[in-house]
Design a protein around this motif. Structure first.
Motif, PDB file in Angstrom:
ATOM      1  N   ILE A 178      37.970 100.225   8.296  1.00  0.00           N
ATOM      2  CA  ILE A 178      38.061 101.186   9.392  1.00  0.00           C
ATOM      3  C   ILE A 178      37.894 102.606   8.875  1.00  0.00           C
ATOM      4  O   ILE A 178      37.177 103.431   9.461  1.00  0.00           O
ATOM      5  CB  ILE A 178      39.394 101.020  10.144  1.00  0.00           C
ATOM      6  N   PHE A 179      38.535 102.913   7.739  1.00  0.00           N
ATOM      7  CA  PHE A 179      38.429 104.261   7.194  1.00  0.00           C
ATOM      8  C   PHE A 179      37.018 104.541   6.670  1.00  0.00           C
ATOM      9  O   PHE A 179      36.452 105.602   6.926  1.00  0.00           O
ATOM     10  CB  PHE A 179      39.449 104.447   6.065  1.00  0.00           C
ATOM     11  N   GLY A 180      36.444 103.588   5.944  1.00  0.00           N
ATOM     12  CA  GLY A 180      35.147 103.825   5.331  1.00  0.00           C
ATOM     13  C   GLY A 180      33.999 103.825   6.326  1.00  0.00           C
ATOM     14  O   GLY A 180      33.091 104.665   6.232  1.00  0.00           O
ATOM     15  N   PHE A 181      34.025 102.923   7.297  1.00  0.00           N
ATOM     16  CA  PHE A 181      32.899 102.804   8.226  1.00  0.00           C
ATOM     17  C   PHE A 181      33.077 103.668   9.463  1.00  0.00           C
ATOM     18  O   PHE A 181      32.215 104.488   9.790  1.00  0.00           O
ATOM     19  CB  PHE A 181      32.715 101.344   8.641  1.00  0.00           C
ATOM     20  N   ILE A 182      34.217 103.515  10.150  1.00  0.00           N
ATOM     21  CA  ILE A 182      34.394 104.206  11.420  1.00  0.00           C
ATOM     22  C   ILE A 182      34.754 105.674  11.213  1.00  0.00           C
ATOM     23  O   ILE A 182      34.114 106.579  11.766  1.00  0.00           O
ATOM     24  CB  ILE A 182      35.466 103.498  12.267  1.00  0.00           C
ATOM     25  N   VAL A 183      35.782 105.923  10.390  1.00  0.00           N
ATOM     26  CA  VAL A 183      36.255 107.300  10.226  1.00  0.00           C
ATOM     27  C   VAL A 183      35.220 108.154   9.500  1.00  0.00           C
ATOM     28  O   VAL A 183      34.975 109.305   9.872  1.00  0.00           O
ATOM     29  CB  VAL A 183      37.603 107.310   9.480  1.00  0.00           C
ATOM     30  N   LEU A 184      34.605 107.615   8.452  1.00  0.00           N
ATOM     31  CA  LEU A 184      33.674 108.411   7.657  1.00  0.00           C
ATOM     32  C   LEU A 184      32.235 108.291   8.163  1.00  0.00           C
ATOM     33  O   LEU A 184      31.625 109.257   8.579  1.00  0.00           O
ATOM     34  CB  LEU A 184      33.760 107.996   6.191  1.00  0.00           C
ATOM     35  N   TRP A 185      31.679 107.076   8.134  1.00  0.00           N
ATOM     36  CA  TRP A 185      30.249 106.933   8.392  1.00  0.00           C
ATOM     37  C   TRP A 185      29.887 107.203   9.852  1.00  0.00           C
ATOM     38  O   TRP A 185      28.979 107.994  10.140  1.00  0.00           O
ATOM     39  CB  TRP A 185      29.798 105.531   7.986  1.00  0.00           C
ATOM     40  N   VAL A 186      30.592 106.583  10.787  1.00  0.00           N
ATOM     41  CA  VAL A 186      30.278 106.788  12.204  1.00  0.00           C
ATOM     42  C   VAL A 186      30.535 108.230  12.616  1.00  0.00           C
ATOM     43  O   VAL A 186      29.751 108.833  13.364  1.00  0.00           O
ATOM     44  CB  VAL A 186      31.084 105.807  13.082  1.00  0.00           C
ATOM     45  N   SER A 187      31.621 108.815  12.127  1.00  0.00           N
ATOM     46  CA  SER A 187      31.923 110.205  12.489  1.00  0.00           C
ATOM     47  C   SER A 187      30.857 111.158  11.960  1.00  0.00           C
ATOM     48  O   SER A 187      30.517 112.146  12.629  1.00  0.00           O
ATOM     49  CB  SER A 187      33.295 110.602  11.942  1.00  0.00           C
ATOM     50  N   MET A 188      30.291 110.880  10.786  1.00  0.00           N
ATOM     51  CA  MET A 188      29.241 111.752  10.265  1.00  0.00           C
ATOM     52  C   MET A 188      27.960 111.633  11.078  1.00  0.00           C
ATOM     53  O   MET A 188      27.226 112.606  11.243  1.00  0.00           O
ATOM     54  CB  MET A 188      28.977 111.411   8.793  1.00  0.00           C
ATOM     55  N   ILE A 189      27.685 110.451  11.612  1.00  0.00           N
ATOM     56  CA  ILE A 189      26.525 110.291  12.502  1.00  0.00           C
ATOM     57  C   ILE A 189      26.746 111.090  13.781  1.00  0.00           C
ATOM     58  O   ILE A 189      25.821 111.756  14.285  1.00  0.00           O
ATOM     59  CB  ILE A 189      26.299 108.806  12.810  1.00  0.00           C
ATOM     60  N   VAL A 190      27.954 111.047  14.332  1.00  0.00           N
ATOM     61  CA  VAL A 190      28.257 111.799  15.548  1.00  0.00           C
ATOM     62  C   VAL A 190      28.167 113.301  15.290  1.00  0.00           C
ATOM     63  O   VAL A 190      27.632 114.063  16.112  1.00  0.00           O
ATOM     64  CB  VAL A 190      29.656 111.414  16.069  1.00  0.00           C
TER      65      VAL A 190
END
Length: 311
Positions: A178-190
């Motif tokens: 959750i931290f690596g994919f959602i918090v970091l990667w998805v948030s950077m795409i947004v």
């Protein structure tokens, strides 16, 4: 950002996947955690009353020998997978017919798009270029992400949670994902889609993108703030700071994982190589939000400056 501009950005054909991502990822994360918590409650009930396993349906309980009757792959699993494949195929067909491909006129070297953005699946890497050296953001970090995903099965020695959803038995894996994919990667795409505007400048939500906007922000390297001018001094100073961060982060991760008896049991099963590999990848993963905060709050560009690479 006014509503008209927001709709213009979100309705762009190549931004449609990001709009879907904003709904699909939270939904399936919630759905998976909901099933995990339900199984955790069921496990507690079955441990307290083993006779419940004789009457409870196999689909909503984790598997243990002697519990309930198994469900066969055919027709139960394949039927669901077949229906899912049909639904996805219909969605892709409607998508390809209703939305035009985001093709534009031939490239004009005298006219550059502003903002010029990568495809949505590379926006995270483009955002990383703001905080890291191009070699680090474009080569080292993506390689570490791929290698880190490959070594997860060799690091995570927890035998529980195979074949059923659970949170209590796989806290480390779930929270790390959750931290690596959602918090970091998805948030950077947004961020790259909705917040980075012309000139790749930062526009807070509610601010209209202005192509004539000028910002006067001075980014300095950490050694320059301390008055270190020599090349050798910058290399030594930056190396010491990075080493101190690695030691502090490793100690913090170890203490955090040692807080529960379950995590201590998992760590006890790890070999020295597995534990060191886990620490290395977690420390590097935490370096991304730390570097982002340092850049945004203190306007520090690089911490470790060398002739070969910058961090």
């Amino acid at each position: 950002m006014d509503l008209h501009q927001l709709w213009t950005i979100l309705s762009t054909p190549d931004n449609v996947p990001i709009v879907l991502l904003l709904f699909v990822v939270p939904f399936y994360t919630w759905y998976g955690l909901r099933q995990s918590f339900a199984n955790d409650r069921l496990i507690e009930q079955l441990e307290a009353n083993p006779d419940m396993a004789k009457t409870h349906h196999r689909k909503v309980q984790p598997y243990k020998p002697g519990w309930a009757k198994d469900v066969h792959v055919w027709p139960y699993l394949l039927r669901i997978e077949f229906l899912a494949a049909i639904i996805v195929t219909v969605i892709l067909m409607v998508w390809s017919i209703a939305l035009n491909a985001p093709l534009e006129e031939p490239a004009n070297p005298t006219l550059t798009m502003n903002p010029s953005k990568a495809p949505w699946y590379f926006l995270g890497l483009q955002e990383m270029l703001v905080y890291f050296d191009p070699w680090m953001a474009g080569v080292v970090m993506p390689s570490l992400i791929i290698v880190g995903l490959m070594v997860i099965p060799y690091i995570d020695t927890n035998p529980l949670g195979n074949g059923y959803y659970t949170f209590k038995q796989r806290k480390y894996s779930i929270l790390t994902f959750i931290f690596g994919f959602i918090v970091l990667w998805v948030s950077m795409i947004v961020i790259g889609t909705l917040i980075r505007g012309p000139g790749w400048m930062w526009f807070w939500p509610g601010t209209t993108w202005d192509h004539n906007r000028l910002i006067f922000e001075v980014n300095r390297d950490l050694p320059d703030i301390f008055g270190i001018a020599s090349r050798v001094g910058k290399i030594i100073f930056g190396g010491i700071v990075v080493l101190l961060y690695c030691v502090a982060a490793a100690i913090g991760i170890h203490k955090l994982m040692s807080r529960t008896a379950f995590n201590r049991k998992i760590m006890a099963r790890m070999s020295v190589l597995q534990y060191v590999t886990m620490q290395v990848f977690l420390v590097i993963m935490l370096a991304l939000p730390v570097k982002i905060l340092i850049r945004l709050m203190f306007r520090i560009k690089y911490i470790w400056v060398t002739p070969w690479f910058n961090i």
